[in-house]
Enzyme design. Structure first.
Site, PDB file in Angstrom:
ATOM      1  N   SER A 372     -16.125  18.423  15.591  1.00 16.41           N
ATOM      2  CA  SER A 372     -14.980  18.146  16.465  1.00 16.41           C
ATOM      3  C   SER A 372     -13.682  18.181  15.674  1.00 16.41           C
ATOM      4  O   SER A 372     -12.655  18.660  16.167  1.00 16.41           O
ATOM      5  CB  SER A 372     -15.140  16.792  17.144  1.00 16.41           C
ATOM      6  OG  SER A 372     -16.357  16.749  17.850  1.00 16.41           O
ATOM      7  N   ILE A 375     -12.664  21.716  15.162  1.00 12.47           N
ATOM      8  CA  ILE A 375     -12.110  22.296  16.392  1.00 12.47           C
ATOM      9  C   ILE A 375     -10.672  21.793  16.591  1.00 12.47           C
ATOM     10  O   ILE A 375      -9.773  22.559  16.930  1.00 12.47           O
ATOM     11  CB  ILE A 375     -13.024  21.977  17.605  1.00 12.47           C
ATOM     12  CG1 ILE A 375     -14.385  22.659  17.406  1.00 12.47           C
ATOM     13  CG2 ILE A 375     -12.381  22.427  18.915  1.00 12.47           C
ATOM     14  CD1 ILE A 375     -15.436  22.312  18.442  1.00 12.47           C
ATOM     15  N   ARG A 376     -10.463  20.504  16.295  1.00 11.19           N
ATOM     16  CA  ARG A 376      -9.106  19.953  16.404  1.00 11.19           C
ATOM     17  C   ARG A 376      -8.147  20.681  15.468  1.00 11.19           C
ATOM     18  O   ARG A 376      -7.025  21.034  15.835  1.00 11.19           O
ATOM     19  CB  ARG A 376      -9.113  18.452  16.077  1.00 11.19           C
ATOM     20  CG  ARG A 376      -7.713  17.857  16.011  1.00 11.19           C
ATOM     21  CD  ARG A 376      -7.731  16.350  15.862  1.00 11.19           C
ATOM     22  NE  ARG A 376      -8.304  15.953  14.571  1.00 11.19           N
ATOM     23  CZ  ARG A 376      -8.617  14.688  14.269  1.00 11.19           C
ATOM     24  NH1 ARG A 376      -8.455  13.724  15.156  1.00 11.19           N
ATOM     25  NH2 ARG A 376      -9.128  14.404  13.087  1.00 11.19           N
ATOM     26  N   GLU A 377      -8.598  20.917  14.245  1.00  8.24           N
ATOM     27  CA  GLU A 377      -7.736  21.572  13.263  1.00  8.24           C
ATOM     28  C   GLU A 377      -7.331  22.973  13.743  1.00  8.24           C
ATOM     29  O   GLU A 377      -6.212  23.420  13.527  1.00  8.24           O
ATOM     30  CB  GLU A 377      -8.487  21.658  11.919  1.00  8.24           C
ATOM     31  CG  GLU A 377      -7.611  21.826  10.694  1.00  8.24           C
ATOM     32  CD  GLU A 377      -6.772  20.578  10.392  1.00  8.24           C
ATOM     33  OE1 GLU A 377      -7.008  19.506  10.981  1.00  8.24           O
ATOM     34  OE2 GLU A 377      -5.846  20.690   9.548  1.00  8.24           O
ATOM     35  N   ARG A 381      -4.049  21.287  16.316  1.00 15.26           N
ATOM     36  CA  ARG A 381      -3.174  21.301  15.145  1.00 15.26           C
ATOM     37  C   ARG A 381      -2.760  22.707  14.708  1.00 15.26           C
ATOM     38  O   ARG A 381      -1.876  22.858  13.866  1.00 15.26           O
ATOM     39  CB  ARG A 381      -3.859  20.590  13.975  1.00 15.26           C
ATOM     40  CG  ARG A 381      -4.045  19.104  14.245  1.00 15.26           C
ATOM     41  CD  ARG A 381      -4.703  18.429  13.054  1.00 15.26           C
ATOM     42  NE  ARG A 381      -4.803  16.994  13.257  1.00 15.26           N
ATOM     43  CZ  ARG A 381      -5.533  16.191  12.479  1.00 15.26           C
ATOM     44  NH1 ARG A 381      -6.221  16.699  11.463  1.00 15.26           N
ATOM     45  NH2 ARG A 381      -5.558  14.899  12.697  1.00 15.26           N
TER      46      ARG A 381
END
Ligand code: FAD
Ligand code: SF4
Ligand code: SF4
Ligand code: FES
Lengths: 555, 233
Positions: A372, A375-377, A381
């Site tokens: 996760s 995926i956020r990076e 972001r």
């Protein structure tokens, strides 16, 4: 060699490397692990399981009304491959004590132990014996063997990794049998990595608090599976292996007991009946369903067949709402898209860094949390690296491994990884790997107790097809352990059961009942399951195959 | 997201599958090319990642008389390649009870006598898609050096290509699996940790602690989990 457009980012990775190395060597944590609240937040916002359309209610069968992974629900709400009325149930082709469905590690272990306990065994498998996820595991197998470790600490780690949803009796079996399994495998001749005192080399796995990962270079699965297969083949008089013949339904008797299975010979297209006093489902996972269109690490036959067989016969499913995405699947080169980069790469010190060369997460969080955060990076972001085909990934800085463990460490301990990239002219001792989460593991499955019994008499399940051992998230090294622990247990339980069982008249009424349920729930579909094999034929070819007959995905 | 869906822009090249010409996208693996051409694989395909040895393939290119070998799932197509898969090769496998074998050369003399017919032609080594020193591990066994054979053959995926090419009809990978099993069971040094843990488990040393964990309420257990100390990498 990476293409020109990635070079700028690669320079930044090199630039930050000395600082990151220093921290790693200092023995401090390279990044602060997340708290419970932080884990929760990144999971709900970025894990694919939490997407609005990831799950839906299943409308029929024992778990009716529960939310499960969409693709699995579709598969379960499908028609059987056969019309029960076409079957002459008086014509039994094979009779045996124990039928093992699936020739992976779980199935092989079950067959060996069933034999040791006096049973005649048939293994029916879809491809060849050993063409299985078990052959592919790279990183290792957990077992608390070191003096600073214990089965209790292993228990703690496994439950925390599974977000405390694991079934306690199964976890107890897992951690208590683990050292025994290592011993059993060693006596069968599996070569584990060892130090000069003959103790096993152990590493720290994601979500673990002790070095507990045993490995055989990065061919751990192959090292084990090759030995189990060899041993199965040493006993042709007691264990018959039927290859290219997947099970497509279970057989039952009038008393509601499971009584064997119907196999489908992929080559001659015949259906074959096997009557068995005990039946073990060991069909592995579901990566080839390509859930949410993810690429997968799984072998060609990982199509969730066992779930379908068991569910139609009335067995329960557990935690089929969760899917494991492995944080590090290959993104570049395109030819190895989705291939597994073993977690051992991180346990040996490689760090995930973004396009600016910044480390952004503790490298060994539990897998769902780690995935996760990748995926956020790459999404929120916007710090991922984008390839020319529009895929995105982050760097896994592998050269650190050699800086930490000494020159040659990669070729010695990660030969499969080195070879994989070297085939495409990328030297991972000098350059990092571009990675993104890939569909890896079926966390849930058929519900069993610690003797591998399902709630249907004579029906057992073991390995990746079963659910409960890992809660909603498995830790690395616990599934190779799982199929060994529970494969063995299933073999013993099934052999003992076979000594007692009296089978009645055979029937396929359960298939008819299931069809009726489909109708009553007003489900109209042309889907057929089990899937058996995925279909990768292009639409252009399909359009020209005017007289080809497809039964589901299979021609 | 599979290798089956090449981008529409991919350049096409010709190759010959069992002598028959097909156009496939440049950069595909042989396996991807077979599927692109319209084959639905039943044999010759297992892990799709280079670990199972199901997809052994022989091929030639037009500029060379030499037979080349590779794994279909790992080899990128070349223009005008002539290829065929060898999904199965009939191979000799001895039956044995490992408990009764000795980790010595006599074992091999007895159950795989053909091993000693190796003519050192090195064809097996050239055929190996894992780039193993196959002849060297066979020669090591002929000298009775099981440890070296086990080490050199460790990454063998049992694809069968060496055996298919061997003039002495040796089944290298079956011989090698026996060498590794003998090494793992008899020759590798055994440590103390495993034995003492097994003893503790037999004496029920951990039963109580785990029993307590099993019955702890979720919140107290969670606290325990997050408070646990983590060993350094
Ligand atoms: C690339 C990769 C790396 C991994 N690395 C690790 C690791 O380092 N550590 C770890 O703990 N775990 C790892 N895992 C997970 C672990 O390997 C698997 O979960 C485990 O091997 C599953 O074993 P199994 O026997 O249950 O299933 P499998 O080994 O998949 O065997 C199932 C068998 O059943 C057959 N089958 C399927 N359907 C049917 C049917 N209808 N009829 C008959 N036969 C059927 C299949 O073809 C297959 O042969 C990895 C998995 C993959 C894919
Ligand atoms: S040694 Fe033989 S069987 Fe093993 S990988 Fe090489 S060619 Fe294949
Ligand atoms: S191919 Fe056969 S004969 Fe030639 S070196 Fe290899 S094992 Fe020996
Ligand atoms: S399909 Fe397993 S090695 Fe190619």
């Amino acid at each position: 060699m990476y293409p020109e457009y990635m070079q700028e980012s690669l320079k930044l990775v090199e630039k930050t490397r000395p600082e990151r190395l220093k921290k790693s060597l200092s023995g401090e944590k390279v990044f602060t692990p997340m708290t419970d609240a932080e884990r929760g937040e990144v999971l709900t916002k970025f894990h694919p399981d939490y997407k609005a359309d990831a799950r839906r209610k299943i409308r029929i069968g024992p778990n009716r009304g529960e939310n499960i992974t969409l693709e699995v629900a579709d598969l379960l709400e499908s028609h059987s491959r056969i019309n029960p009325d076409d079957f002459d149930l008086s014509r039994v082709d094979y009779d045996t004590d124990v039928l093992v469905i699936g020739g992976g590690g779980g199935g092989a272990g079950a067959a060996l132990l069933a034999r040791e306990n006096g049973a005649k065994v048939i293994i029916a498998t879809k491809l060849r014996i050993g063409d299985a996820n078990s052959m592919m595991s790279q990183g290792g197998i957990q077992a608390s063997v070191n003096p600073n470790d214990s089965p209790a600490i292993h228990y703690l780690d496994a439950l925390g990794g599974g977000h405390f949803d694991n079934k306690p009796d199964l976890v107890r079996a897992l951690v208590m049998d683990a050292p025994l399994v290592i011993k059993w495998l060693e006596e069968l001749g599996v070569m584990f990595d060892k130090d000069s005192n003959g103790n096993m080399v152990t590493m720290l796995g994601g979500g673990c608090s002790r070095k507990r990962m045993h490995s055989a270079r990065d061919y751990t699965g192959a090292a084990i599976m090759r030995v189990l297969r060899d041993e199965v083949k040493n006993h042709p008089e007691d264990i018959q292996v039927i290859e290219f013949s997947p099970a497509i339904e279970l057989l039952m008797d009038e008393g509601g007991q499971v009584a064997g299975a119907i196999l489908y010979n992929l080559e001659t297209e015949e259906y074959i009946m096997v009557r068995a006093k005990s039946t073990i489902i060991a069909t592995g996972g579901f990566g080839r369903l390509h859930i949410k269109e993810f690429a997968t690490t799984n072998h060609y036959g990982a199509t969730a067949d066992g779930l379908v067989l068991g569910y139609r016969a009335g067995a329960n499913l557990l935690y089929m709402d969760s899917v494991q995405y492995h944080p590090t699947g290959a993104v570049y080169p395109e030819q190895i898209l989705g291939f597994l980069i073993t977690e051992k790469v991180r346990t040996m010190g490689a760090q995930p860094v973004n396009k600016f060369g910044e480390l952004f997460v503790f490298p060994l969080e539990p897998r769902d949390v780690e995935s996760s955060s990748f995926i956020r990076e790459c999404t929120e972001r916007g710090k991922g690296i984008i390839t020319h085909t529009g895929r995105v990934g982050i760097w896994l800085d592998s050269p650190l491994i050699e800086l930490i463990n000494g020159e040659g460490a990669i070729q010695k301990q990660l030969p499969a990884m080195y070879r994989q990239y070297n085939r495409f002219d990328i030297d991972i001792t000098k350059e990092p790997m571009l990675v993104f989460p890939t569909l890896h593991y079926q966390n849930g499955g058929l519900e069993i107790n610690d003797q591998c019994e399902t709630k249907i008499p004579n029906l057992y399940a073991a390995g990746e097809v079963s659910g409960g051992v890992h809660g909603r998230n498995r830790l690395m090294g616990n599934s190779v352990l799982d199929y060994n622990v529970f494969g063995r247990r299933a073999g013993i339980a099934a052999a003992l059961n076979a000594k007692e069982v009296k089978l009645g008249k055979l029937t396929l009424k359960h298939i008819k009942r299931y069809e009726r349920e489909l109708q009553e729930a007003d489900i109209h579909t042309d889907k057929i399951s089990p899937m058996l094999l995925p279909n990768y034929t292009t639409p252009e070819v399909r359009a020209r195959q005017l007289t080809a007959h497809y039964e589901g995905t299979l021609r | 997201m599979e290798e089956k869906t090449p981008s529409p822009k991919a350049k096409m090249i010709s190759l010959y599958i069992m002598g028959k010409k097909y156009e496939v996208p440049e950069g595909s693996t042989i396996m991807g090319a077979l599927e692109y051409a319209g084959y639905q694989l039943k044999r010759g395909c297992g892990c799709r990642e280079g670990f199972c040895g199901a997809c052994a393939t022989v091929y030639r290119t037009t500029d060379d008389y030499k037979i080349k070998t590779g794994l279909a799932c790992q080899t990128v197509v070349e223009p005008n390649m002539y290829l065929a898969q060898i999904p199965f090769f009939p191979a000799n496998k001895a039956l044995y009870d490992l408990d009764e074998l000795e980790p010595s050369i006599s074992t091999f003399q007895e159950i795989y006598p053909e091993l000693f017919r190796c003519v050192s032609c090195n064809t097996c080594t050239k055929a190996c898609p894992q780039d193993l020193e196959v002849m060297d591990y066979i020669q090591a066994l002929i000298r009775g050096d099981i440890a070296q054979a086990a080490d050199l053959s460790f990454d063998c995926i049992m694809c069968g290509l060496c055996a298919a090419r061997c003039p002495a009809e040796i089944v290298q990978y079956n011989v090698a699996v026996l060498a590794r099993r003998l090494y793992g069971k008899y020759l590798s040094k055994k440590g103390e940790y495993l034995e003492s843990r097994l003893k503790e488990i037999k004496e029920h040393k951990y039963d109580k602690e785990i029993e307590e964990f099993m019955h702890m309420d979720r919140e107290s257990f969670k606290k325990k989990y997050y408070a646990r100390d983590i060993e350094k990498m």
